[in-house]
Design a protein around this motif. Sequence first.
Motif, PDB file in Angstrom:
ATOM      1  N   ASN A  27      86.253  -9.084  16.440  1.00  0.00           N
ATOM      2  CA  ASN A  27      84.872  -8.744  16.118  1.00  0.00           C
ATOM      3  C   ASN A  27      84.803  -7.886  14.860  1.00  0.00           C
ATOM      4  O   ASN A  27      83.991  -8.145  13.956  1.00  0.00           O
ATOM      5  CB  ASN A  27      84.255  -7.996  17.296  1.00  0.00           C
ATOM      6  CG  ASN A  27      82.823  -7.571  17.029  1.00  0.00           C
ATOM      7  OD1 ASN A  27      81.899  -8.343  17.147  1.00  0.00           O
ATOM      8  ND2 ASN A  27      82.642  -6.311  16.664  1.00  0.00           N
ATOM      9  N   ASP A  28      85.666  -6.882  14.787  1.00  0.00           N
ATOM     10  CA  ASP A  28      85.670  -6.012  13.621  1.00  0.00           C
ATOM     11  C   ASP A  28      86.095  -6.769  12.369  1.00  0.00           C
ATOM     12  O   ASP A  28      85.576  -6.513  11.271  1.00  0.00           O
ATOM     13  CB  ASP A  28      86.607  -4.825  13.863  1.00  0.00           C
ATOM     14  CG  ASP A  28      86.302  -3.657  12.946  1.00  0.00           C
ATOM     15  OD1 ASP A  28      85.209  -3.639  12.365  1.00  0.00           O
ATOM     16  OD2 ASP A  28      87.155  -2.765  12.826  1.00  0.00           O
ATOM     17  N   VAL A  31      82.965  -8.882  11.336  1.00  0.00           N
ATOM     18  CA  VAL A  31      81.821  -8.061  10.916  1.00  0.00           C
ATOM     19  C   VAL A  31      82.120  -7.298   9.634  1.00  0.00           C
ATOM     20  O   VAL A  31      81.330  -7.327   8.682  1.00  0.00           O
ATOM     21  CB  VAL A  31      81.430  -7.080  12.042  1.00  0.00           C
ATOM     22  CG1 VAL A  31      80.386  -6.090  11.546  1.00  0.00           C
ATOM     23  CG2 VAL A  31      80.894  -7.839  13.239  1.00  0.00           C
ATOM     24  N   SER A  35      80.473  -8.265   6.148  1.00  0.00           N
ATOM     25  CA  SER A  35      79.559  -7.245   5.626  1.00  0.00           C
ATOM     26  C   SER A  35      79.981  -6.799   4.231  1.00  0.00           C
ATOM     27  O   SER A  35      79.125  -6.585   3.356  1.00  0.00           O
ATOM     28  CB  SER A  35      79.520  -6.040   6.572  1.00  0.00           C
ATOM     29  OG  SER A  35      79.011  -6.400   7.831  1.00  0.00           O
ATOM     30  N   ARG A 210      74.973 -10.197  22.482  1.00  0.00           N
ATOM     31  CA  ARG A 210      75.340  -8.805  22.218  1.00  0.00           C
ATOM     32  C   ARG A 210      76.152  -8.674  20.931  1.00  0.00           C
ATOM     33  O   ARG A 210      75.860  -7.838  20.068  1.00  0.00           O
ATOM     34  CB  ARG A 210      76.128  -8.259  23.410  1.00  0.00           C
ATOM     35  CG  ARG A 210      76.547  -6.815  23.313  1.00  0.00           C
ATOM     36  CD  ARG A 210      77.054  -6.316  24.649  1.00  0.00           C
ATOM     37  NE  ARG A 210      78.110  -7.158  25.182  1.00  0.00           N
ATOM     38  CZ  ARG A 210      78.044  -7.804  26.343  1.00  0.00           C
ATOM     39  NH1 ARG A 210      76.962  -7.733  27.085  1.00  0.00           N
ATOM     40  NH2 ARG A 210      79.055  -8.530  26.761  1.00  0.00           N
ATOM     41  N   VAL A 211      77.177  -9.515  20.786  1.00  0.00           N
ATOM     42  CA  VAL A 211      78.033  -9.452  19.604  1.00  0.00           C
ATOM     43  C   VAL A 211      77.270  -9.900  18.362  1.00  0.00           C
ATOM     44  O   VAL A 211      77.391  -9.305  17.286  1.00  0.00           O
ATOM     45  CB  VAL A 211      79.292 -10.311  19.818  1.00  0.00           C
ATOM     46  CG1 VAL A 211      80.144 -10.330  18.565  1.00  0.00           C
ATOM     47  CG2 VAL A 211      80.105  -9.776  20.984  1.00  0.00           C
ATOM     48  N   PHE A 213      74.041  -9.758  17.737  1.00  0.00           N
ATOM     49  CA  PHE A 213      73.019  -8.784  17.332  1.00  0.00           C
ATOM     50  C   PHE A 213      73.614  -7.673  16.469  1.00  0.00           C
ATOM     51  O   PHE A 213      73.092  -7.353  15.397  1.00  0.00           O
ATOM     52  CB  PHE A 213      72.354  -8.173  18.572  1.00  0.00           C
ATOM     53  CG  PHE A 213      71.458  -7.003  18.264  1.00  0.00           C
ATOM     54  CD1 PHE A 213      70.187  -7.205  17.756  1.00  0.00           C
ATOM     55  CD2 PHE A 213      71.911  -5.700  18.467  1.00  0.00           C
ATOM     56  CE1 PHE A 213      69.359  -6.127  17.454  1.00  0.00           C
ATOM     57  CE2 PHE A 213      71.089  -4.615  18.168  1.00  0.00           C
ATOM     58  CZ  PHE A 213      69.812  -4.824  17.664  1.00  0.00           C
ATOM     59  N   TRP A 214      74.711  -7.087  16.937  1.00  0.00           N
ATOM     60  CA  TRP A 214      75.307  -5.989  16.187  1.00  0.00           C
ATOM     61  C   TRP A 214      75.940  -6.474  14.882  1.00  0.00           C
ATOM     62  O   TRP A 214      75.945  -5.742  13.877  1.00  0.00           O
ATOM     63  CB  TRP A 214      76.333  -5.257  17.046  1.00  0.00           C
ATOM     64  CG  TRP A 214      75.675  -4.444  18.117  1.00  0.00           C
ATOM     65  CD1 TRP A 214      75.610  -4.733  19.457  1.00  0.00           C
ATOM     66  CD2 TRP A 214      74.952  -3.223  17.937  1.00  0.00           C
ATOM     67  NE1 TRP A 214      74.892  -3.774  20.119  1.00  0.00           N
ATOM     68  CE2 TRP A 214      74.468  -2.832  19.213  1.00  0.00           C
ATOM     69  CE3 TRP A 214      74.645  -2.431  16.841  1.00  0.00           C
ATOM     70  CZ2 TRP A 214      73.718  -1.675  19.401  1.00  0.00           C
ATOM     71  CZ3 TRP A 214      73.899  -1.278  17.028  1.00  0.00           C
ATOM     72  CH2 TRP A 214      73.450  -0.911  18.299  1.00  0.00           C
ATOM     73  N   GLY A 215      76.442  -7.690  14.859  1.00  0.00           N
ATOM     74  CA  GLY A 215      76.955  -8.245  13.612  1.00  0.00           C
ATOM     75  C   GLY A 215      75.853  -8.444  12.593  1.00  0.00           C
ATOM     76  O   GLY A 215      76.019  -8.129  11.404  1.00  0.00           O
ATOM     77  N   LEU A 217      73.032  -6.847  12.448  1.00  0.00           N
ATOM     78  CA  LEU A 217      72.568  -5.529  12.023  1.00  0.00           C
ATOM     79  C   LEU A 217      73.502  -4.940  10.962  1.00  0.00           C
ATOM     80  O   LEU A 217      73.046  -4.367   9.959  1.00  0.00           O
ATOM     81  CB  LEU A 217      72.486  -4.600  13.229  1.00  0.00           C
ATOM     82  CG  LEU A 217      71.869  -3.217  13.002  1.00  0.00           C
ATOM     83  CD1 LEU A 217      70.415  -3.355  12.551  1.00  0.00           C
ATOM     84  CD2 LEU A 217      71.955  -2.383  14.279  1.00  0.00           C
ATOM     85  N   ALA A 218      74.810  -5.097  11.169  1.00  0.00           N
ATOM     86  CA  ALA A 218      75.780  -4.566  10.205  1.00  0.00           C
ATOM     87  C   ALA A 218      75.661  -5.265   8.857  1.00  0.00           C
ATOM     88  O   ALA A 218      75.674  -4.610   7.796  1.00  0.00           O
ATOM     89  CB  ALA A 218      77.197  -4.725  10.759  1.00  0.00           C
TER      90      ALA A 218
END
Length: 233
Positions: A27-28, A31, A35, A210-211, A213-215, A217-218
């Motif tokens: 995930n990191d 993202v 990003s 969930r994953v 959404f935060w991706g 946003l980043a």
Amino acid sequence: MHARHRHPERHRTDRMGWLRAAVLGANDGIVSTASLVVGVAAASADPGQLMLTAVAGLVAGAMSMAAGEYVSVHSQSDTEDADLARERAELLADPAAERQELAAIYVTRGLEPVLAQQVADQLMRHGAVGAHARDELGLSDTQSARPVQAALASAGSFAVGAMLPLGVTAIAPATSLVAWVSGTSLAFLALLGAVAARAGGADMLAGAWRVGFWGALAMAATAAVGAWVGAVV
């Protein structure tokens, strides 16, 4: 007589250590690399700079994940070892008190005092340290800290995750690179969330949302900062 067949059960707690590290790393990787690319592209960088940014992010991120996971999980392992050493010392100093302590734990879980004492006696004879580790300290083999495993899983999964937006950056048209990287990265993140949820026995749709959404946003935040810096500079 019919042969007695043992009912097969599938549990997923033995996957917790490596699954957490692998999902976090992948995930990191997606993202942070996506990003970085989106943010630098929003600042009007050329394709060469974007590739350099993505490669540097992959290498730095993988090493950072490995070091961070190793240090944090090793700290957990040190704490577990210290607790077990203290428990061994207490067992040597006053085994009767430790036996009563174990029996009291079983009473709070619903056993009658006499039965709790019998269970404590038998488990103490079988393996006193193991019984106290499980029932007093809450430690188990499936959830014990493994620093090297966590570090390798995080670094490897980060590199795999980072390769996805890196590959898209290499082949996407320069005029629509931000859209390509953002869209494909969100798709990768949603797939990762669904697969991780499936492996852990959770709801796949919730994991994907969930994953994702935060991706999103980043990437949106990084793009906004990149565009602002590009306009100022």
